[in-house]
Design an enzyme around this catalytic site. Sequence first.
Site, PDB file in Angstrom:
ATOM      1  N   ASP A  50       0.806  -1.232   0.000  1.00 12.43           N
ATOM      2  CA  ASP A  50       0.000   0.000   0.000  1.00 12.43           C
ATOM      3  C   ASP A  50       0.831   1.269   0.000  1.00 12.43           C
ATOM      4  O   ASP A  50       0.504   2.246  -0.673  1.00 12.43           O
ATOM      5  CB  ASP A  50      -0.948   0.010   1.217  1.00 12.43           C
ATOM      6  N   ASN A  92      -5.894  -2.077  -3.664  1.00  8.72           N
ATOM      7  CA  ASN A  92      -7.038  -2.003  -2.747  1.00  8.72           C
ATOM      8  C   ASN A  92      -6.653  -1.140  -1.549  1.00  8.72           C
ATOM      9  O   ASN A  92      -7.036  -1.414  -0.427  1.00  8.72           O
ATOM     10  CB  ASN A  92      -7.450  -3.419  -2.326  1.00  8.72           C
ATOM     11  N   ASP A 309      -9.703  -1.462  12.429  1.00 12.09           N
ATOM     12  CA  ASP A 309      -8.761  -2.429  11.843  1.00 12.09           C
ATOM     13  C   ASP A 309      -8.414  -3.568  12.794  1.00 12.09           C
ATOM     14  O   ASP A 309      -7.965  -4.636  12.355  1.00 12.09           O
ATOM     15  CB  ASP A 309      -7.468  -1.725  11.389  1.00 12.09           C
ATOM     16  N   GLU A 337     -11.272  -3.863   2.988  1.00 14.14           N
ATOM     17  CA  GLU A 337     -10.706  -4.719   1.948  1.00 14.14           C
ATOM     18  C   GLU A 337     -11.651  -5.868   1.604  1.00 14.14           C
ATOM     19  O   GLU A 337     -11.705  -6.352   0.487  1.00 14.14           O
ATOM     20  CB  GLU A 337      -9.350  -5.284   2.387  1.00 14.14           C
ATOM     21  N   HIS A 380      -5.619  -8.839   4.234  1.00 17.29           N
ATOM     22  CA  HIS A 380      -4.500  -9.050   5.165  1.00 17.29           C
ATOM     23  C   HIS A 380      -4.937  -9.226   6.615  1.00 17.29           C
ATOM     24  O   HIS A 380      -4.402 -10.047   7.344  1.00 17.29           O
ATOM     25  CB  HIS A 380      -3.503  -7.888   5.044  1.00 17.29           C
ATOM     26  N   ARG A 381      -5.943  -8.438   7.030  1.00 14.90           N
ATOM     27  CA  ARG A 381      -6.310  -8.484   8.462  1.00 14.90           C
ATOM     28  C   ARG A 381      -7.044  -9.786   8.814  1.00 14.90           C
ATOM     29  O   ARG A 381      -6.961 -10.251   9.945  1.00 14.90           O
ATOM     30  CB  ARG A 381      -7.123  -7.250   8.855  1.00 14.90           C
ATOM     31  N   LYS A 406       0.076  -6.401   1.989  1.00 14.84           N
ATOM     32  CA  LYS A 406      -0.568  -5.085   1.935  1.00 14.84           C
ATOM     33  C   LYS A 406      -0.036  -4.149   3.024  1.00 14.84           C
ATOM     34  O   LYS A 406       0.151  -2.963   2.794  1.00 14.84           O
ATOM     35  CB  LYS A 406      -2.082  -5.275   2.086  1.00 14.84           C
TER      36      LYS A 406
HETATM   37  O1  LIG Z   1      -6.626   7.181   7.582  1.00 15.90           O
HETATM   38  C1  LIG Z   1      -6.119   6.059   7.707  1.00 15.90           C
HETATM   39  O2  LIG Z   1      -4.895   5.877   7.628  1.00 15.90           O
HETATM   40  C2  LIG Z   1      -7.018   4.910   7.932  1.00 15.90           C
HETATM   41  C3  LIG Z   1      -8.307   5.097   8.363  1.00 15.90           C
HETATM   42  C4  LIG Z   1      -9.236   3.994   8.660  1.00 15.90           C
HETATM   43  O3  LIG Z   1     -10.227   3.957   7.651  1.00 15.90           O
HETATM   44  P1  LIG Z   1     -11.726   4.566   7.821  1.00 15.90           P
HETATM   45  O4  LIG Z   1     -11.607   5.950   8.262  1.00 15.90           O
HETATM   46  O5  LIG Z   1     -12.253   4.426   6.428  1.00 15.90           O
HETATM   47  O6  LIG Z   1     -12.431   3.696   8.824  1.00 15.90           O
HETATM   48  C5  LIG Z   1      -8.531   2.637   8.722  1.00 15.90           C
HETATM   49  O7  LIG Z   1      -9.467   1.600   8.630  1.00 15.90           O
HETATM   50  C6  LIG Z   1      -7.511   2.487   7.615  1.00 15.90           C
HETATM   51  O8  LIG Z   1      -6.835   1.265   7.689  1.00 15.90           O
HETATM   52  C7  LIG Z   1      -6.460   3.555   7.714  1.00 15.90           C
HETATM   53  C1  LIG Z   2      -8.790  -0.676   5.963  1.00 14.50           C
HETATM   54  C2  LIG Z   2      -7.486  -0.749   5.763  1.00 14.50           C
HETATM   55  O1  LIG Z   2      -6.775  -0.049   4.835  1.00 14.50           O
HETATM   56  P1  LIG Z   2      -7.255   0.841   3.614  1.00 14.50           P
HETATM   57  O2  LIG Z   2      -8.555   1.527   3.973  1.00 14.50           O
HETATM   58  O3  LIG Z   2      -6.144   1.818   3.407  1.00 14.50           O
HETATM   59  O4  LIG Z   2      -7.417  -0.055   2.421  1.00 14.50           O
HETATM   60  C3  LIG Z   2      -6.664  -1.625   6.635  1.00 14.50           C
HETATM   61  O5  LIG Z   2      -5.430  -1.568   6.541  1.00 14.50           O
HETATM   62  O6  LIG Z   2      -7.203  -2.403   7.434  1.00 14.50           O
END
Ligand SMILES: O=C(O)C1=C[C@@H](OP(=O)(O)O)[C@@H](O)[C@H](O)C1
Ligand SMILES: C=C(OP(=O)(O)O)C(=O)O
Length: 419
Positions: A50, A92, A309, A337, A380-381, A406
């Site tokens: 990512d 993604n 997450d 994801e 991944h999670r 990821k």
């Molecule tokens: O701003 C960020 O770095 C993130 C915000 C979160 O998403 P949401 O705000 O869509 O919940 C999280 O789930 C994602 O892994 C990273």
């Molecule tokens: C939701 C996640 O990432 P992103 O929204 O950046 O795909 C994650 O890392 O769990």
Amino acid sequence: MESQITIRPMGKTDLTVTVPGSKSYTHRMLICAALADGLSQVKNGLVSEDTLLTMNALNKMGVSVRNEGGGFWVNGLGGSLGRYEDPIHLGNSGTTLRLMCAVAAMGVGTYTLTGTERMQQRPILDLAQALEQLGVPVETTNGCPPIKIQGTAVKGGKVSINCGVSSQYLSALLLIAPYTQDGMEIAVTEGPVSKPYIDMTVSVMKAMGVEIKRDGHTWFSVPGQSQYQAGEYMVEADASGASYFWGAAAITGATIRVAGTHSASCQGDSRFAYILKSMGCRLDETQEGLAVAGRDLKGITVDMGNMPDVAPTLAVVAAFAKGETRIENVGHLKAKESDRITAVVTELKKMGVQASCTDDSMTIMGGKPEGAVIDTYDDHRIAMSFAVAGLLTPGVVINNPSCVDKSFPNFWEEWEKLY
Ligand SMILES: O=C(O)C1=C[C@@H](OP(=O)(O)O)[C@@H](O)[C@H](O)C1
Ligand SMILES: C=C(OP(=O)(O)O)C(=O)O
């Protein structure tokens, strides 16, 4: 890498592990450094699928970003960007796609941002509408990517935004606001979900020289005609990645310290250790990092709206606790994801666990889970969370283990330290 990994029972009882730099901090620092004027170093930045997508997107927009020596070097252009007409593929990575939409709005010409089939189902309409209020021409595909954004000299001013689905929309606006003529006054009409990520955005902006006025999480004012300062920035350890090792300690009774983690972190996911504490674990924080020591676990009811997450990690831990656990306020897990509410409950049921869900919650009855082949939905999670279960339950097999790339490419090597 093999197409499946069988998780072996936990070996050691007391150890320290290392996790990579925070994904969220890395995305933000790369973007701010790209907008700053001059050379920056992002030390300990996460190098994963990512964050490399963010790096590549910035490179395509004319900023030189290279990954070298366990971090990144960024030669920022003081807010100018180059034209790029071909579609920019962002896998993604929701964070990359949402944050780069705002960056694209400051560029020249039209940018098309797109991603995998799943990314094309993840919403972006509320961000598109906010950008339109700011005079940026935007076209989405049914409210999702591919999204076309026409670069404009964004004037700024008042804007309202719905963050009931994702906080990333607000982070996106905040990050470009200093580069507008008039600054931005942002009113949040719904949410935000995932609040700590907003605090993280504000803290990175502050560390890089831009002060923001705010009223909680519902109103923000950012001065215009300002700039991020190029310099040397350090990324702290990733708390979401730490959750799998803390979860491992919780269910096995081991003590696991995660180097570089601390409770004062801006990462909301560092609070995961405290959720485990409320289930019965002991915590020990030293200079080296935060450790969880597992104990008999009891089920809890917990609002995880601010730490989506790590909700899958908790759901798996809960399957080993005494009694019922309810994970509430996590409707936004359906837009990740994978649809993580459905994925987690489906896979727990395969392990014989009594689990159920609504549109915004999961309920898990603790017991004695059985081995199963776990589908990971290219998420991944899901892979990392269910690996935790295999430390206590024989016969847990993780399909497509390389999806961890990821956010945590060396996850399986670090996992080996548990034996
Ligand atoms: O701003 C960020 O770095 C993130 C915000 C979160 O998403 P949401 O705000 O869509 O919940 C999280 O789930 C994602 O892994 C990273
Ligand atoms: C939701 C996640 O990432 P992103 O929204 O950046 O795909 C994650 O890392 O769990």
